[in-house]
Design an enzyme around this catalytic site. Structure first.
Site, PDB file in Angstrom:
ATOM      1  N   ASN A 248       0.857  -1.181   0.000  1.00  0.00           N
ATOM      2  CA  ASN A 248       0.000   0.000   0.000  1.00  0.00           C
ATOM      3  C   ASN A 248       0.895   1.233   0.000  1.00  0.00           C
ATOM      4  O   ASN A 248       1.514   1.561   1.012  1.00  0.00           O
ATOM      5  CB  ASN A 248      -0.911  -0.014   1.232  1.00  0.00           C
ATOM      6  CG  ASN A 248      -1.803   1.204   1.316  1.00  0.00           C
ATOM      7  OD1 ASN A 248      -1.913   1.985   0.368  1.00  0.00           O
ATOM      8  ND2 ASN A 248      -2.466   1.378   2.449  1.00  0.00           N
ATOM      9  N   PHE A 249       0.961   1.916  -1.149  1.00  0.00           N
ATOM     10  CA  PHE A 249       1.875   3.053  -1.289  1.00  0.00           C
ATOM     11  C   PHE A 249       1.355   4.317  -0.615  1.00  0.00           C
ATOM     12  O   PHE A 249       2.100   5.280  -0.446  1.00  0.00           O
ATOM     13  CB  PHE A 249       2.133   3.341  -2.771  1.00  0.00           C
ATOM     14  CG  PHE A 249       2.900   2.270  -3.502  1.00  0.00           C
ATOM     15  CD1 PHE A 249       3.421   1.177  -2.835  1.00  0.00           C
ATOM     16  CD2 PHE A 249       3.096   2.357  -4.873  1.00  0.00           C
ATOM     17  CE1 PHE A 249       4.134   0.192  -3.508  1.00  0.00           C
ATOM     18  CE2 PHE A 249       3.805   1.383  -5.559  1.00  0.00           C
ATOM     19  CZ  PHE A 249       4.329   0.300  -4.879  1.00  0.00           C
ATOM     20  N   LYS A 250       0.064   4.346  -0.287  1.00  0.00           N
ATOM     21  CA  LYS A 250      -0.565   5.525   0.325  1.00  0.00           C
ATOM     22  C   LYS A 250      -0.283   6.761  -0.546  1.00  0.00           C
ATOM     23  O   LYS A 250      -0.304   6.654  -1.767  1.00  0.00           O
ATOM     24  CB  LYS A 250      -0.107   5.676   1.773  1.00  0.00           C
ATOM     25  CG  LYS A 250      -0.366   4.403   2.596  1.00  0.00           C
ATOM     26  CD  LYS A 250      -0.116   4.573   4.063  1.00  0.00           C
ATOM     27  CE  LYS A 250      -0.405   3.271   4.794  1.00  0.00           C
ATOM     28  NZ  LYS A 250      -0.283   3.400   6.258  1.00  0.00           N
TER      29      LYS A 250
ATOM     30  N   GLY B  86       2.800   2.322  10.723  1.00  0.00           N
ATOM     31  CA  GLY B  86       3.729   3.426  10.532  1.00  0.00           C
ATOM     32  C   GLY B  86       4.546   3.808  11.745  1.00  0.00           C
ATOM     33  O   GLY B  86       5.206   4.845  11.758  1.00  0.00           O
TER      34      GLY B  86
ATOM     35  N   HIS C  37      -9.722   0.849   5.488  1.00  0.00           N
ATOM     36  CA  HIS C  37      -8.437   1.137   6.140  1.00  0.00           C
ATOM     37  C   HIS C  37      -8.636   2.128   7.281  1.00  0.00           C
ATOM     38  O   HIS C  37      -9.459   3.040   7.196  1.00  0.00           O
ATOM     39  CB  HIS C  37      -7.442   1.690   5.123  1.00  0.00           C
ATOM     40  CG  HIS C  37      -6.032   1.683   5.594  1.00  0.00           C
ATOM     41  ND1 HIS C  37      -5.538   2.630   6.474  1.00  0.00           N
ATOM     42  CD2 HIS C  37      -5.001   0.838   5.328  1.00  0.00           C
ATOM     43  CE1 HIS C  37      -4.271   2.364   6.725  1.00  0.00           C
ATOM     44  NE2 HIS C  37      -3.911   1.288   6.044  1.00  0.00           N
TER      45      HIS C  37
ATOM     46  N   GLU D  56      -4.786  -4.913  10.696  1.00  0.00           N
ATOM     47  CA  GLU D  56      -3.749  -3.915  10.918  1.00  0.00           C
ATOM     48  C   GLU D  56      -4.016  -3.194  12.237  1.00  0.00           C
ATOM     49  O   GLU D  56      -4.832  -2.268  12.284  1.00  0.00           O
ATOM     50  CB  GLU D  56      -3.722  -2.894   9.779  1.00  0.00           C
ATOM     51  CG  GLU D  56      -3.344  -3.474   8.426  1.00  0.00           C
ATOM     52  CD  GLU D  56      -3.053  -2.373   7.416  1.00  0.00           C
ATOM     53  OE1 GLU D  56      -1.915  -2.286   6.961  1.00  0.00           O
ATOM     54  OE2 GLU D  56      -3.972  -1.591   7.117  1.00  0.00           O
TER      55      GLU D  56
ATOM     56  N   SER E 222       3.837  -2.189  10.256  1.00  0.00           N
ATOM     57  CA  SER E 222       5.300  -2.160  10.383  1.00  0.00           C
ATOM     58  C   SER E 222       5.954  -3.470   9.948  1.00  0.00           C
ATOM     59  O   SER E 222       6.922  -3.938  10.557  1.00  0.00           O
ATOM     60  CB  SER E 222       5.708  -1.802  11.821  1.00  0.00           C
ATOM     61  OG  SER E 222       5.244  -0.494  12.149  1.00  0.00           O
TER      62      SER E 222
END
Length: 235
Positions: free
Chosen positions: A7-9, A167, A92, A161, A197
């Protein structure tokens, strides 16, 4: 089946994603990956590429539950179809907390894209305060995030998650991951991914943990070397 997703966000430009995708396809060709491995990447909207690569798929991080229309700042099914995209992240925690997406809104999005036949990465996770309340409270909290979701949908992938691990560089322990995934397995037979992470150092242990069918990778997916190291850890 093992699933490795990135997931590149709101990271990487269209040019950077194009370079990344070309390198990834080449590396996966050299790795001779098996049919038991699925690799997906989710660029930002402005960096979407046509989903026609040999060894991985392009998905979208978000879309509105409509073909098109007056939904400023959003994209709809029409825009995804132009890129031949049929994978979508829904639920998300950043969409829930930063953009106020509640369960009713998420349910509408899920139903719309399930009817369109999309493979759906459905995300759930708890804040640290909820985990500290104990196993029963955690089960109720995560179960509520599945309210209204068809957990028998054949193209459903559940990504667990924990919000406190996203993060932060602080992954859940293997014991926490196994305990939570085993609990989720009582809700659904869908593949269960862990996210929070994940990096090349901890990926192999996480992927070997019971009830874990793959990983949804954040910042470690932005670098081709670290992402492919995680893919190699699945072999």
């Amino acid at each position: 089946m093992t699933i490795i997703a990135g997931n590149f966000k709101a990271n990487l430009t269209r040019i950077q994603v194009a370079t990344f995708a070309k390198e990834l396809d080449s590396i996966l060709t050299d790795m001779q990956t098996s049919s038991h491995l699925q690799v997906d990447i989710f660029p930002s909207h402005t960096a979407l590429l046509t989903n026609n690569f040999k060894h991985f798929h392009i998905g979208a991080q978000n879309a509105y539950f409509a073909q098109n229309g007056g939904f400023t700042g959003e994209i709809g099914l029409s825009q995804l179809q132009e890129f031949n995209i049929n994978r979508l992240i829904i639920g998300h925690s950043e969409r829930r907390t930063l953009f106020g997406e509640n369960q009713d809104f998420i349910n509408k999005k899920f139903r719309f894209y399930a009817e369109a036949g999309f493979e759906i990465y459905y995300c759930i996770g708890e804040p640290l305060s909820m985990r500290q309340k104990g196993k029963n409270a955690l089960k109720d909290f995560l179960g509520a995030q599945l309210d209204g979701i068809d957990i028998t949908y054949p193209k459903l992938i559940i990504a667990y998650e924990p919000i406190w691990a996203i993060g932060t560089g602080e992954s859940a322990t293997l014991e926490q991951i196994e305990s939570t995934h085993s609990m989720l397995a009582t809700f659904t037979s869908a593949p269960l991914l862990y996210g929070g992470s994940v990096n090349p150092t901890n990926a192999r242990e996480i992927l070997c943990t019971p009830y874990v069918n793959g990983v949804l990778v954040g910042s470690a997916s932005l670098n081709i070397q670290s992402f492919t190291d995680i893919i190699r850890a699945s072999k």
